[in-house]
Design a protein around this motif. Structure first.
Motif, PDB file in Angstrom:
ATOM      1  N   ILE A  71       0.681  -1.117  -0.220  1.00  0.00           N
ATOM      2  CA  ILE A  71      -0.288  -0.335   0.331  1.00  0.00           C
ATOM      3  C   ILE A  71       1.026   1.433   0.101  1.00  0.00           C
ATOM      4  O   ILE A  71       0.548   1.495  -0.952  1.00  0.00           O
ATOM      5  N   TRP A  72       2.120   0.947   0.580  1.00  0.00           N
ATOM      6  CA  TRP A  72       2.667   2.336   1.180  1.00  0.00           C
ATOM      7  C   TRP A  72       3.728   2.181  -0.696  1.00  0.00           C
ATOM      8  O   TRP A  72       3.683   3.532  -0.744  1.00  0.00           O
ATOM      9  N   ILE A  98      -5.066  -4.581  -6.257  1.00  0.00           N
ATOM     10  CA  ILE A  98      -6.252  -4.632  -4.967  1.00  0.00           C
ATOM     11  C   ILE A  98      -7.355  -5.611  -5.502  1.00  0.00           C
ATOM     12  O   ILE A  98      -7.572  -6.321  -4.949  1.00  0.00           O
ATOM     13  N   TYR A  99      -7.339  -6.129  -6.609  1.00  0.00           N
ATOM     14  CA  TYR A  99      -7.660  -7.608  -7.664  1.00  0.00           C
ATOM     15  C   TYR A  99      -6.783  -8.299  -8.005  1.00  0.00           C
ATOM     16  O   TYR A  99      -5.875  -6.820  -9.028  1.00  0.00           O
ATOM     17  N   PRO A 100      -6.338  -9.003  -8.690  1.00  0.00           N
ATOM     18  CA  PRO A 100      -6.414  -9.638  -9.605  1.00  0.00           C
ATOM     19  C   PRO A 100      -5.316  -8.658 -10.575  1.00  0.00           C
ATOM     20  O   PRO A 100      -6.109  -9.073 -11.479  1.00  0.00           O
ATOM     21  N   ALA A 119      -8.244   5.130   0.869  1.00  0.00           N
ATOM     22  CA  ALA A 119      -9.450   4.795   1.032  1.00  0.00           C
ATOM     23  C   ALA A 119      -9.816   4.830  -0.354  1.00  0.00           C
ATOM     24  O   ALA A 119     -10.672   3.742  -1.002  1.00  0.00           O
ATOM     25  N   ALA A 120      -9.353   5.489  -1.243  1.00  0.00           N
ATOM     26  CA  ALA A 120     -10.250   5.390  -3.138  1.00  0.00           C
ATOM     27  C   ALA A 120      -9.516   3.682  -3.397  1.00  0.00           C
ATOM     28  O   ALA A 120     -10.449   3.154  -4.024  1.00  0.00           O
ATOM     29  N   ARG A 121      -8.839   3.588  -2.554  1.00  0.00           N
ATOM     30  CA  ARG A 121      -8.082   2.489  -3.498  1.00  0.00           C
ATOM     31  C   ARG A 121      -8.455   1.196  -3.008  1.00  0.00           C
ATOM     32  O   ARG A 121      -8.490   0.284  -4.086  1.00  0.00           O
TER      33      ARG A 121
END
Ligand SMILES: [Zn+2]
Length: 252
Positions: A118-119, A125-127, A208-210
């Motif tokens: 994330i950093w 997020i999805y494959p 938050a959006a991701r």
């Protein structure tokens, strides 16, 4: 068993075990670190440094919420290293993609690998769908604040019997967005304390959006990117936990 996740994304896992850290209500560090100091500490994003980062800020989050009248929060935390899997009391072992709160063992689980990705923006997020940009240290704080909020929700009775999902008094999306909102409340306190750098709030919004999703028909739907950002900003802009009631009671 129900597990409160950051996002509706989960994967299978291998099994091993490591100890849990305790997060007592009075565990606030005597000397509050600054976000910039934490950024320096994480240079290189080594697993050892990531553990230190996560632990430092988990304690800070616990310290903040302990200072809120009417709350005496307590939770455990576990930050498995990359490739390590820890058994949770919810019957769901952790993976490198784990970020969840388990009410049955009162523990926040956040994988060091997930936090690092994330950093630095390599979080998938999805494959095949990557985060397309780094969320930085404050993006990780948003995640920690969200998961810790689930512990607070549990202590406040916002869930029913933790072994029976259908027993919950609020729809899942409401408690998930409420957790985003309380993550915003915490980060607003950090801003007011002069602990955020320029750009840090944007990192949290980015994160938050991701983790928003469009899986409307999935019972684990946590909210769209817009809904998650909006919920976070209700808390961040207002700075008062009570402001998040509008998120908890909203019709989504
Ligand atoms: Zn959640």
């Amino acid at each position: 068993m129900r597990v409160r996740r950051l996002a509706a994304v989960v994967a299978a896992a291998v099994v091993s075990f490591s100890g849990l850290g305790a997060l007592p209500a009075q565990a606030a560090p005597a000397e509050q670190p600054t976000a910039s100091a934490a950024t320096r500490a994480i240079a290189g994003s080594s697993p050892e440094n990531m553990y230190e980062f996560l632990e430092t800020w988990m304690l800070d989050i616990g310290g903040y919420w302990s200072s809120v009248p009417g709350l005496a929060p307590f939770a455990y935390y576990s930050f498995p290293a990359a490739g390590e899997s820890v058994e949770s009391g919810c019957g769901v072992p952790t993976t490198d993609d784990s970020a969840f709160y388990c009410p049955l063992d009162d523990t926040v689980f956040v994988s060091q690998s997930l936090a690092a990705r994330i950093w630095d923006g390599t979080f998938e997020i999805y494959p095949g769908q990557f985060a397309a940009g780094p969320a930085g240290d404050t993006g990780v704080l948003y995640v920690l604040g969200h998961e810790y909020a689930h512990n607070l929700q549990g202590e406040l009775g916002l869930y029913g019997d933790p072994t029976i999902s259908a027993d919950d008094p609020y729809p899942l999306i409401n408690t998930e967005l409420h957790a985003d909102c309380w993550s915003g409340v915490y980060l607003r306190a950090k801003l007011d304390a002069g602990q955020l750098e320029e750009g840090d709030p944007d990192e949290a919004v980015w994160a938050a959006a991701r983790v928003g999703d469009y899986a409307y028909d999935n019972p684990t739907h946590h909210g769209t990117p817009d809904q998650r950002v909006a919920a976070f900003l209700v808390g961040y802009d207002n700075g008062q936990p009570i402001a998040c009631d509008e998120v908890l009671f909203a019709q989504y």
